[in-house]
Design a protein around this motif. Structure first.
Motif, short mmCIF file in Angstrom:
data_model
loop_
_atom_site.label_atom_id
_atom_site.label_comp_id
_atom_site.label_asym_id
_atom_site.label_seq_id
_atom_site.Cartn_x
_atom_site.Cartn_y
_atom_site.Cartn_z
N GLU A 90 62.37 123.22 50.39
CA GLU A 90 62.59 122.28 49.29
C GLU A 90 63.97 121.66 49.42
O GLU A 90 64.97 122.37 49.53
N VAL A 91 64.02 120.32 49.42
CA VAL A 91 65.29 119.60 49.54
C VAL A 91 65.50 118.73 48.32
O VAL A 91 64.59 118.50 47.53
N MET A 92 66.71 118.21 48.17
CA MET A 92 67.01 117.35 47.04
C MET A 92 66.34 115.99 47.18
O MET A 92 65.89 115.61 48.27
N GLY A 93 66.32 115.24 46.10
CA GLY A 93 65.67 113.94 46.05
C GLY A 93 65.17 113.70 44.64
O GLY A 93 64.00 113.88 44.34
N ARG A 94 66.10 113.32 43.76
CA ARG A 94 65.80 113.21 42.33
C ARG A 94 64.78 112.12 42.02
O ARG A 94 63.88 112.32 41.22
N ASP A 95 64.93 110.97 42.68
CA ASP A 95 64.03 109.85 42.43
C ASP A 95 63.32 109.37 43.68
O ASP A 95 62.41 108.54 43.60
N ALA A 96 63.75 109.83 44.84
CA ALA A 96 63.22 109.31 46.09
C ALA A 96 63.14 110.42 47.13
O ALA A 96 63.86 111.41 47.07
N GLY A 97 62.29 110.20 48.13
CA GLY A 97 62.06 111.21 49.16
C GLY A 97 62.73 110.92 50.48
O GLY A 97 62.26 111.40 51.52
N HIS A 98 63.84 110.18 50.48
CA HIS A 98 64.47 109.78 51.73
C HIS A 98 64.95 110.98 52.56
O HIS A 98 64.80 110.99 53.79
N ILE A 99 65.55 111.98 51.91
CA ILE A 99 66.04 113.15 52.65
C ILE A 99 64.87 113.89 53.30
O ILE A 99 64.90 114.22 54.50
N ALA A 100 63.83 114.14 52.53
CA ALA A 100 62.67 114.86 53.06
C ALA A 100 62.02 114.09 54.21
O ALA A 100 61.63 114.69 55.22
N LEU A 101 61.93 112.78 54.07
CA LEU A 101 61.28 111.97 55.10
C LEU A 101 62.09 111.97 56.40
O LEU A 101 61.54 112.24 57.48
N SER A 102 63.37 111.68 56.31
CA SER A 102 64.19 111.62 57.53
C SER A 102 64.34 112.99 58.18
O SER A 102 64.20 113.13 59.40
N ALA A 103 64.61 114.01 57.39
CA ALA A 103 64.76 115.35 57.95
C ALA A 103 63.43 115.87 58.48
O ALA A 103 63.39 116.59 59.49
N GLY A 104 62.34 115.52 57.80
CA GLY A 104 61.03 115.95 58.26
C GLY A 104 60.70 115.41 59.63
O GLY A 104 60.15 116.12 60.48
N ILE A 105 61.03 114.15 59.87
CA ILE A 105 60.80 113.57 61.19
C ILE A 105 61.73 114.20 62.22
O ILE A 105 61.30 114.62 63.30
N ALA A 106 63.02 114.28 61.88
CA ALA A 106 64.01 114.81 62.82
C ALA A 106 63.80 116.29 63.12
O ALA A 106 64.08 116.75 64.23
N GLY A 107 63.30 117.04 62.13
CA GLY A 107 63.15 118.48 62.29
C GLY A 107 61.76 118.94 62.67
O GLY A 107 61.49 120.14 62.73
N GLY A 108 60.86 117.98 62.95
CA GLY A 108 59.53 118.35 63.41
C GLY A 108 58.64 118.98 62.36
O GLY A 108 57.84 119.88 62.68
N ALA A 109 58.75 118.54 61.11
CA ALA A 109 57.88 119.08 60.06
C ALA A 109 56.43 118.68 60.32
O ALA A 109 56.15 117.63 60.91
N ASP A 110 55.51 119.51 59.88
CA ASP A 110 54.08 119.21 60.00
C ASP A 110 53.57 118.51 58.75
O ASP A 110 52.62 117.73 58.83
N VAL A 111 54.21 118.80 57.61
CA VAL A 111 53.83 118.18 56.34
C VAL A 111 55.10 117.73 55.63
O VAL A 111 56.06 118.50 55.53
N ILE A 112 55.12 116.50 55.16
CA ILE A 112 56.23 115.97 54.36
C ILE A 112 55.66 115.55 53.01
O ILE A 112 54.74 114.73 52.95
N LEU A 113 56.20 116.11 51.95
CA LEU A 113 55.75 115.76 50.60
C LEU A 113 56.89 115.06 49.87
O LEU A 113 57.98 115.60 49.72
N ILE A 114 56.62 113.83 49.44
CA ILE A 114 57.62 113.02 48.75
C ILE A 114 57.01 112.46 47.47
O ILE A 114 55.78 112.31 47.38
#
Length: 363
Positions: free
Chosen positions: A182-206
């Motif tokens: 779980e990462v921060m993102g009060r109104d938007a999912g930019h952190i989850a999206l960018s880190a998910g791509i860079a870190g090889g996530a299988d699922v990104i929820l925003i």
């Protein structure tokens, strides 16, 4: 108007890169124009205090150590809206006049305010009411301010989240687990999206894309069929439950209590374990994303923003926010930058990139 003395404050949540701005503002204002720079402590709370909590900055803030230091040497606050200041009995009073008086007591010719949408909105209203000159600098790890491609703190937050995925992957593989971050993102999912791509996530929820557990379960099943024994899931804190409810928690007590997002990671982990039988573990990064040594991009961006903000004052251009666009610093009206959150475009480049990599958004 002849400028001789300017103020600078940081407001809202802290993040990496703020001290690089303070350093740049002082170095350029003092070294190039000969102005005195006053650092105001704890945002608008410093202007409410009597005597006003402020310090004349000197050469100590011009050192390279400021680039490496996280947080803000001036202190900050994300509580106490001066237009509706919370009292101990739960009532609210307007203390905006006191803030404006604090500005005048310092004898400032202009103010550089560093903040996110909420902070900059308050500062702009104060400047209009008090008739003082304001230049703004965008700061938010959520990167959700309009009119700028990047805000101070975002790059370091993404690096922290990516590093967390890098550390979770080996232990996930070792124990055949589904790791939920779980990462921060009060109104938007930019952190989850960018880190998910860079870190090889299988699922990104925003929060910008509605998900279902059925779709997530299918992704996990497909991974198992392909011979994978683990999965990485990254989720932004503002994501809601499957039926659309937000998950929040209360920090502190009494008049200082704050309700914030938090807990969606444990909800996702628990539900996935129940529905799919997968062994899950949950990590909540929280304020780890705000601290630490600033990444080079935040240092460079902070330096560029600070210099440009000083130049705007010298040119007599006020009620404007510096911004990053097409690899250069520009400036835009503050009102344009704060009129709406810049959320993730579900059809934008990074979402298309993630889908092209086979990452699931649970939809």
């Amino acid at each position: 108007m002849a400028i001789k003395r300017i103020g600078i404050l940081t407001s809202g949540g802290d993040c990496a890169g703020l001290n690089s701005i303070i350093r740049a503002v002082y170095a350029h204002a003092k070294g190039h124009f000969g102005w005195e720079v006053i650092g105001i402590h704890n945002g608008t709370a410093g202007l409410l205090a009597r005597p006003v909590e402020a310090t004349a900055l000197d050469e100590r803030v011009a050192g390279s150590d400021m680039l490496r230091q996280g947080g803000t040497i001036l202190g900050t606050t994300n509580k106490g809206d001066p237009f509706a200041f919370l009292q101990e009995d739960g009532s609210h009073i307007d203390r905006s006049g006191e803030v404006i008086e604090g500005f005048r007591l310092l004898g400032l010719d202009a103010l550089i305010g560093i903040g996110g949408d909420g902070s900059l909105d308050i500062l702009r209203r104060l400047a209009i009411q008090g008739g003082f000159q304001l230049v703004a600098i965008p700061k938010t790890i959520d990167n959700d301010l309009g009119a700028t491609e990047l805000s101070i703190g975002f790059e370091t937050a993404v690096q922290t989240a990516t590093s967390a995925l890098d550390h979770l992957q080996p232990t996930a593989a070792s124990h055949s687990r589904v790791m939920v971050l779980e990462v921060m993102g009060r109104d938007a999912g930019h952190i989850a999206l960018s880190a998910g791509i860079a870190g090889g996530a299988d699922v990104i929820l925003i929060p910008e894309i509605r998900y279902s557990f059925a779709a997530i379960e299918k992704k996990l099943a497909d991974l198992r069929k392909g011979g994978r024994n683990f999965a990485l899931v990254i989720v932004a804190e503002a994501v809601r439950t499957e039926n659309g409810q937000s998950i929040t928690s209360v920090h502190g007590g009494g008049a200082t209590a704050m309700q914030t997002y938090g807990g969606i990671g444990h909800y996702i982990g628990t539900e996935l374990a129940k529905r799919s039988g997968a062994e899950t573990r949950v990590t909540v990064l929280g304020h780890v994303q705000r601290g630490g040594t600033p990444e080079p991009k935040d240092r460079v961006l902070g330096s560029a923003f600070g210099v440009h903000a000083v130049d705007l004052i010298a040119e007599g251009k006020f009620d404007r926010m510096v911004a990053w666009n097409s690899r250069r610093v520009i400036d835009v009206p503050i009102v344009d930058a704060i009129k709406g959150a810049a959320t993730v475009d579900p059809h934008g480049t990074l979402v298309k990139t993630a889908r092209g990599l086979g990452i699931s958004f649970g939809d």
